[in-house]
Design a protein around this motif. Sequence first.
Motif, PDB file in Angstrom:
ATOM      1  N   HIS A 186       0.792  -1.235   0.000  1.00 34.36           N
ATOM      2  CA  HIS A 186       0.000   0.000   0.000  1.00 34.36           C
ATOM      3  C   HIS A 186       0.824   1.285   0.000  1.00 34.36           C
ATOM      4  N   HIS A 187       2.126   1.195   0.178  1.00 34.99           N
ATOM      5  CA  HIS A 187       3.027   2.348   0.085  1.00 34.99           C
ATOM      6  C   HIS A 187       2.619   3.516   0.982  1.00 34.99           C
ATOM      7  N   PRO A 188       2.391   3.312   2.263  1.00 32.44           N
ATOM      8  CA  PRO A 188       2.066   4.444   3.134  1.00 32.44           C
ATOM      9  C   PRO A 188       3.280   5.353   3.320  1.00 32.44           C
ATOM     10  N   VAL A 189       2.998   6.590   3.732  1.00 30.22           N
ATOM     11  CA  VAL A 189       4.084   7.548   3.968  1.00 30.22           C
ATOM     12  C   VAL A 189       4.760   7.215   5.296  1.00 30.22           C
ATOM     13  N   PRO A 190       6.079   6.998   5.281  1.00 28.25           N
ATOM     14  CA  PRO A 190       6.770   6.729   6.545  1.00 28.25           C
ATOM     15  C   PRO A 190       6.962   8.025   7.338  1.00 28.25           C
ATOM     16  N   PRO A 191       7.114   7.954   8.648  1.00 28.52           N
ATOM     17  CA  PRO A 191       7.048   6.719   9.431  1.00 28.52           C
ATOM     18  C   PRO A 191       5.624   6.207   9.543  1.00 28.52           C
ATOM     19  N   TRP A 192       5.474   4.906   9.368  1.00 27.04           N
ATOM     20  CA  TRP A 192       4.161   4.262   9.438  1.00 27.04           C
ATOM     21  C   TRP A 192       4.052   3.603  10.808  1.00 27.04           C
ATOM     22  N   LYS A 193       3.131   4.120  11.627  1.00 28.45           N
ATOM     23  CA  LYS A 193       2.994   3.664  13.016  1.00 28.45           C
ATOM     24  C   LYS A 193       1.622   3.028  13.184  1.00 28.45           C
ATOM     25  N   VAL A 239       6.494   0.018  13.713  1.00 27.06           N
ATOM     26  CA  VAL A 239       6.877   1.302  13.118  1.00 27.06           C
ATOM     27  C   VAL A 239       7.828   1.009  11.965  1.00 27.06           C
ATOM     28  N   LEU A 240       7.479   1.482  10.781  1.00 24.88           N
ATOM     29  CA  LEU A 240       8.285   1.226   9.593  1.00 24.88           C
ATOM     30  C   LEU A 240       8.764   2.541   9.002  1.00 24.88           C
ATOM     31  N   GLY A 241      10.043   2.557   8.613  1.00 26.10           N
ATOM     32  CA  GLY A 241      10.590   3.706   7.910  1.00 26.10           C
ATOM     33  C   GLY A 241      11.479   4.608   8.727  1.00 26.10           C
ATOM     34  N   VAL A 242      11.838   4.224   9.953  1.00 22.84           N
ATOM     35  CA  VAL A 242      12.691   5.069  10.800  1.00 22.84           C
ATOM     36  C   VAL A 242      13.833   4.235  11.381  1.00 22.84           C
ATOM     37  N   ASP A 243      15.060   4.731  11.212  1.00 25.18           N
ATOM     38  CA  ASP A 243      16.233   4.083  11.810  1.00 25.18           C
ATOM     39  C   ASP A 243      16.802   5.046  12.843  1.00 25.18           C
ATOM     40  N   ALA A 284      11.415  -1.833  -0.823  1.00 26.53           N
ATOM     41  CA  ALA A 284      12.711  -1.163  -0.726  1.00 26.53           C
ATOM     42  C   ALA A 284      13.276  -1.380   0.672  1.00 26.53           C
ATOM     43  N   PRO A 285      14.593  -1.276   0.833  1.00 24.58           N
ATOM     44  CA  PRO A 285      15.173  -1.405   2.174  1.00 24.58           C
ATOM     45  C   PRO A 285      14.494  -0.430   3.145  1.00 24.58           C
ATOM     46  N   THR A 286      13.919  -0.978   4.199  1.00 22.42           N
ATOM     47  CA  THR A 286      13.113  -0.175   5.130  1.00 22.42           C
ATOM     48  C   THR A 286      13.357  -0.652   6.549  1.00 22.42           C
ATOM     49  N   PRO A 287      13.810   0.230   7.440  1.00 25.74           N
ATOM     50  CA  PRO A 287      13.953  -0.178   8.836  1.00 25.74           C
ATOM     51  C   PRO A 287      12.594  -0.370   9.500  1.00 25.74           C
ATOM     52  N   GLY A 288      12.556  -1.226  10.508  1.00 30.18           N
ATOM     53  CA  GLY A 288      11.308  -1.463  11.218  1.00 30.18           C
ATOM     54  C   GLY A 288      11.569  -1.944  12.630  1.00 30.18           C
ATOM     55  N   ILE A 289      10.626  -1.654  13.502  1.00 31.19           N
ATOM     56  CA  ILE A 289      10.713  -2.128  14.884  1.00 31.19           C
ATOM     57  C   ILE A 289       9.296  -2.301  15.420  1.00 31.19           C
TER      58      ILE A 289
END
Length: 425
Positions: free
Chosen positions: A93-100, A128-132, A294-299
């Motif tokens: 769905h390509h949401p805008v990061p950070p996706w919480k 949470v996706l998109g934040v390192d 795409a390479p995406t950090p997540g936690i």
Amino acid sequence: MPEFQTTPGTRDILPPDAARWRAFIENFATVVERAGFEQIILPMFEDLGVFLRLGDATDVVTKEMYDFVDKGGRHVALRPEQTAGACRAYVQHHPVPPWKVWYAGPNFRYEKAQHGRYRQFDQVGVEVLGVDDPLLDVEVIALAHEFFRLLGLRDVTLHINSLGDAGDRDRYVSALSEYFNSHSSELSEESRATLARNPLRVLDSKRPNEQDLIREAPSITHFLSDDAAAHFAMVQQGLALLGVDFVVNDRLVRGLDYYRRTTFEFSSGALDSAQTAVGGGGRYDGLVEDLGGAPTPGIGFAIGLDRTLLACDAEAVFSAPSSAADVFVVDTTDGRAALTVSARLREAGQRVERAYGAKSMKSQMKAADRSGAVFAVIVGSDEAAAGTCTVRNLSTSEQLTVPRDGLVAHLAGQLGSRTPRRSNS
């Protein structure tokens, strides 16, 4: 014995326990939505490939997955956890990061059913996706800590570790493999099988005769890159700033292969069993990429309802919410007054019970006492003729006569305001 019962590893959640579950989820939503998380509702089953990314050396994939070929020839699996599904949704769905996002609901694993551990089990969690950023790790961990505090739990310990970056983890796994293979004669048959699949998982062994060997095993801290070590140091500093106590546990590896860098687990000291973890999670940088993104950090983290509620029982906190009624309507005429009075009071937000089937006054008053209601609203032939109700305090037996059209306002004054149902207008 009835012909049909729940299948092994499942059970019915009956009242009042079901209300406690709902309150658990509502409290969790309150905590995480204050931090900007929004709910996601994921499918109960996905393409099998989504969950194969959890790691082909994990028990979840090799032993516990409920997978099948559907009528369209698709190989699907009931979700064993929800992180992989959330990452799939992110890619799709390509949401805008950070996706919480936060979630709640059942997962499915075919494992040995036991107290607090079922084949259908519910969790709440966040992703949470998109934040390192190591301070995001701190915030995520602190949310779980805050939730346990909200429930009233105090005997819960936070364990943290870092599994480093992919190269760090690979070097550590190689060192563990060499170490444990050199001591294979001291390992149980089960641990030797685990060693062949994933040396990290040997660290999870709870067998008493293997604990000395595990304590002497190489530590991940000696294999962390400078970047990973700095990230982990910042996590520890952030937790200290927030006053969140923790224990650095270099044997904490978690159960799934996708974890990188920060890993954490909350364990309950009130649980008298080998399984004391009530929740945990960590970073999974690389999982989105494994799923075609795409390479995406997540936690994220997940918290198990069953075991957490067992911990609440052990600490005598977070009991089931009261199911007592505010008002019980007693109607000794033809029942129509009870029907309309109950509807009007419920519309105003009161919790209202009533009797059915033209029961006697004595029978209905007994039911009113059992309901736990504060007040009984009585409509007999005299009240029906006069357009009034008798309102009786069931604790003091004091009563007075109230006009039917003033009943809602009178009870609101006695019980306090309630949130009415939404109108359709």
